[in-house]
Design a protein around this motif. Sequence first.
Motif, PDB file in Angstrom:
ATOM      1  N   ASN A 176       0.816  -1.223   0.004  1.00 27.45           N
ATOM      2  CA  ASN A 176       0.023  -0.133   0.039  1.00 27.45           C
ATOM      3  C   ASN A 176       1.025   1.194   0.170  1.00 27.45           C
ATOM      4  OD1 ASN A 176      -2.183   1.615   0.302  1.00 27.45           O
ATOM      5  ND2 ASN A 176      -2.059   1.774   2.504  1.00 27.45           N
ATOM      6  N   ARG A 177       0.560   2.289  -0.907  1.00 24.50           N
ATOM      7  CA  ARG A 177       1.488   3.379  -1.120  1.00 24.50           C
ATOM      8  C   ARG A 177       0.737   4.423  -0.599  1.00 24.50           C
ATOM      9  NH1 ARG A 177       4.526   2.867  -6.720  1.00 24.50           N
ATOM     10  NH2 ARG A 177       5.254   0.961  -6.698  1.00 24.50           N
ATOM     11  N   SER A 178       1.051   4.683   0.643  1.00 21.79           N
ATOM     12  CA  SER A 178       0.287   5.841   1.679  1.00 21.79           C
ATOM     13  C   SER A 178       0.563   7.195   1.021  1.00 21.79           C
ATOM     14  CB  SER A 178       0.917   5.672   2.959  1.00 21.79           C
ATOM     15  OG  SER A 178       2.211   6.239   2.886  1.00 21.79           O
ATOM     16  N   SER A 179       1.352   7.459  -0.027  1.00 22.26           N
ATOM     17  CA  SER A 179       1.536   8.775  -0.610  1.00 22.26           C
ATOM     18  C   SER A 179       0.581   8.870  -1.622  1.00 22.26           C
ATOM     19  CB  SER A 179       2.942   9.028  -1.153  1.00 22.26           C
ATOM     20  OG  SER A 179       3.135   8.055  -2.223  1.00 22.26           O
ATOM     21  N   ASN A 180      -0.177   7.899  -2.063  1.00 16.69           N
ATOM     22  CA  ASN A 180      -1.266   8.213  -2.882  1.00 16.69           C
ATOM     23  C   ASN A 180      -2.405   7.440  -2.403  1.00 16.69           C
ATOM     24  OD1 ASN A 180       0.432   9.072  -5.077  1.00 16.69           O
ATOM     25  ND2 ASN A 180       0.925   7.244  -6.016  1.00 16.69           N
ATOM     26  N   ARG A 181      -2.544   7.720  -1.280  1.00 15.70           N
ATOM     27  CA  ARG A 181      -3.726   7.022  -0.638  1.00 15.70           C
ATOM     28  C   ARG A 181      -4.996   8.137  -0.929  1.00 15.70           C
ATOM     29  NH1 ARG A 181      -6.953   8.207   3.937  1.00 15.70           N
ATOM     30  NH2 ARG A 181      -5.978   9.990   4.299  1.00 15.70           N
ATOM     31  N   PHE A 182      -5.967   7.538  -1.130  1.00 15.04           N
ATOM     32  CA  PHE A 182      -7.351   8.251  -1.331  1.00 15.04           C
ATOM     33  C   PHE A 182      -7.749   8.830   0.056  1.00 15.04           C
ATOM     34  CE2 PHE A 182     -12.086   7.224  -1.142  1.00 15.04           C
ATOM     35  CZ  PHE A 182     -12.528   8.401  -1.638  1.00 15.04           C
ATOM     36  N   PRO A 183      -7.940  10.283  -0.134  1.00 15.49           N
ATOM     37  CA  PRO A 183      -8.296  10.943   1.121  1.00 15.49           C
ATOM     38  C   PRO A 183      -9.783  10.710   1.275  1.00 15.49           C
ATOM     39  CG  PRO A 183      -8.188  12.372  -0.950  1.00 15.49           C
ATOM     40  CD  PRO A 183      -7.756  11.091  -1.294  1.00 15.49           C
ATOM     41  N   TYR A 184     -10.112   9.947   2.310  1.00 15.42           N
ATOM     42  CA  TYR A 184     -11.431   9.568   2.455  1.00 15.42           C
ATOM     43  C   TYR A 184     -12.321  10.367   3.108  1.00 15.42           C
ATOM     44  CZ  TYR A 184     -15.313   5.970   2.769  1.00 15.42           C
ATOM     45  OH  TYR A 184     -16.246   5.150   2.219  1.00 15.42           O
ATOM     46  N   ALA A 185     -11.843  11.514   3.774  1.00 17.38           N
ATOM     47  CA  ALA A 185     -12.591  12.620   4.459  1.00 17.38           C
ATOM     48  C   ALA A 185     -13.433  13.325   3.217  1.00 17.38           C
ATOM     49  CB  ALA A 185     -11.693  13.601   5.086  1.00 17.38           C
ATOM     50  N   THR A 186     -12.902  13.425   2.064  1.00 20.38           N
ATOM     51  CA  THR A 186     -13.913  14.050   1.099  1.00 20.38           C
ATOM     52  C   THR A 186     -15.151  13.256   1.000  1.00 20.38           C
ATOM     53  OG1 THR A 186     -12.924  12.715  -0.599  1.00 20.38           O
ATOM     54  CG2 THR A 186     -11.946  14.967  -0.153  1.00 20.38           C
ATOM     55  N   ALA A 187     -15.143  11.850   1.034  1.00 22.90           N
ATOM     56  CA  ALA A 187     -16.188  10.931   0.798  1.00 22.90           C
ATOM     57  C   ALA A 187     -17.231  11.085   2.047  1.00 22.90           C
ATOM     58  CB  ALA A 187     -15.825   9.518   0.720  1.00 22.90           C
ATOM     59  N   ILE A 188     -16.632  11.233   3.340  1.00 19.63           N
ATOM     60  CA  ILE A 188     -17.518  11.461   4.330  1.00 19.63           C
ATOM     61  C   ILE A 188     -18.170  12.756   4.286  1.00 19.63           C
ATOM     62  CG2 ILE A 188     -17.432  11.809   6.951  1.00 19.63           C
ATOM     63  CD1 ILE A 188     -14.789  10.025   7.046  1.00 19.63           C
ATOM     64  N   ALA A 189     -17.477  14.043   3.531  1.00 19.70           N
ATOM     65  CA  ALA A 189     -18.276  15.162   3.622  1.00 19.70           C
ATOM     66  C   ALA A 189     -19.180  15.076   2.786  1.00 19.70           C
ATOM     67  CB  ALA A 189     -16.930  16.080   3.198  1.00 19.70           C
ATOM     68  N   PHE A 190     -18.871  14.600   1.353  1.00 22.58           N
ATOM     69  CA  PHE A 190     -20.066  14.495   0.514  1.00 22.58           C
ATOM     70  C   PHE A 190     -21.133  13.477   0.863  1.00 22.58           C
ATOM     71  CE2 PHE A 190     -16.233  15.133  -2.812  1.00 22.58           C
ATOM     72  CZ  PHE A 190     -16.706  16.616  -3.175  1.00 22.58           C
ATOM     73  N   GLY A 191     -20.830  12.426   1.624  1.00 20.94           N
ATOM     74  CA  GLY A 191     -22.014  11.770   2.228  1.00 20.94           C
ATOM     75  C   GLY A 191     -22.830  12.544   3.156  1.00 20.94           C
ATOM     76  N   PHE A 192     -22.197  13.498   3.806  1.00 18.94           N
ATOM     77  CA  PHE A 192     -22.914  14.259   4.862  1.00 18.94           C
ATOM     78  C   PHE A 192     -23.935  15.202   4.067  1.00 18.94           C
ATOM     79  CE2 PHE A 192     -23.348  18.487   7.297  1.00 18.94           C
ATOM     80  CZ  PHE A 192     -23.900  17.855   8.312  1.00 18.94           C
ATOM     81  N   PHE A 193     -23.248  15.989   3.237  1.00 19.81           N
ATOM     82  CA  PHE A 193     -23.833  16.862   2.420  1.00 19.81           C
ATOM     83  C   PHE A 193     -25.129  16.106   1.439  1.00 19.81           C
ATOM     84  CE2 PHE A 193     -19.434  18.821   1.757  1.00 19.81           C
ATOM     85  CZ  PHE A 193     -19.558  19.520   3.021  1.00 19.81           C
ATOM     86  N   ALA A 194     -24.729  15.033   1.015  1.00 15.64           N
ATOM     87  CA  ALA A 194     -25.833  14.434   0.467  1.00 15.64           C
ATOM     88  C   ALA A 194     -26.995  13.864   1.504  1.00 15.64           C
ATOM     89  CB  ALA A 194     -25.491  13.065  -0.303  1.00 15.64           C
ATOM     90  N   GLN A 195     -26.776  13.352   2.677  1.00 15.97           N
ATOM     91  CA  GLN A 195     -27.609  13.152   3.390  1.00 15.97           C
ATOM     92  C   GLN A 195     -28.487  14.340   3.902  1.00 15.97           C
ATOM     93  OE1 GLN A 195     -28.157  13.676   7.045  1.00 15.97           O
ATOM     94  NE2 GLN A 195     -29.824  12.446   7.014  1.00 15.97           N
ATOM     95  N   THR A 196     -27.803  15.377   4.277  1.00 12.01           N
ATOM     96  CA  THR A 196     -28.570  16.593   4.745  1.00 12.01           C
ATOM     97  C   THR A 196     -29.516  17.007   3.602  1.00 12.01           C
ATOM     98  OG1 THR A 196     -26.601  17.282   6.183  1.00 12.01           O
ATOM     99  CG2 THR A 196     -28.147  18.961   5.381  1.00 12.01           C
TER     100      THR A 196
END
Length: 202
Positions: A176-196
């Motif tokens: 696993n290459r951490s330098s190219n890790r998918f920033p999952y905080a964006t998914a959490i944020a978009f999930g919250f905005f969609a739910q709201t």
Amino acid sequence: MIEIDLFKSMRYALGLTAMVMAILFIFCYPTNIFILAASSYLFLICASDTLYSKIPNIFTLALIVIGLSTNIAISGLPGIMVSITGFTIGLSLLLIPFLMGGMGAGDVKALTALGTLLGPDITFQLFLYMGIIGGLLGLLFHLTNPGSRVQLRHYISSLKNAYLTRDFKSFSRPVNRSSNRFPYATAIAFGFFAQTFWGSLW
């Protein structure tokens, strides 16, 4: 080099989009303490996760305190149970993915903190939304990440070698290459905005 730039550009573009949406939600819901607190938190963690691939514990701890205090202030003693249940739901939903190596500890703590603020029902709906959005974004990131192709070739080659030699102990997973890790905080944020914005999925 072009592929690496594409991956990084997408990373920053999505992170910036999530931050802009957080600001919009702050201005659109100035009297809703739950949306205000969650949006402010998501702005901070999206910025940090996009730039540094980490979610500082101080942000998460602050939201847990705010979430508990807010629920107590609004609902009294029953608010404690709302926060505790939301905390537990947020932790349990991502615990298995974390233990399997598919989720960072910061992402787990982020949903846990949001659960403390939002309570169990909204947290579960947020989990559903972020799962769908996270899956789509994850696929998009992997398609634009040159390192993913290298890992996939390694995986296939190792699996083929293990099958032909019947030496399955020689099979190894891609690193696993951490330098190219998918920033999952964006998914959490978009999930919250969609739910709201759209409400519950069912």
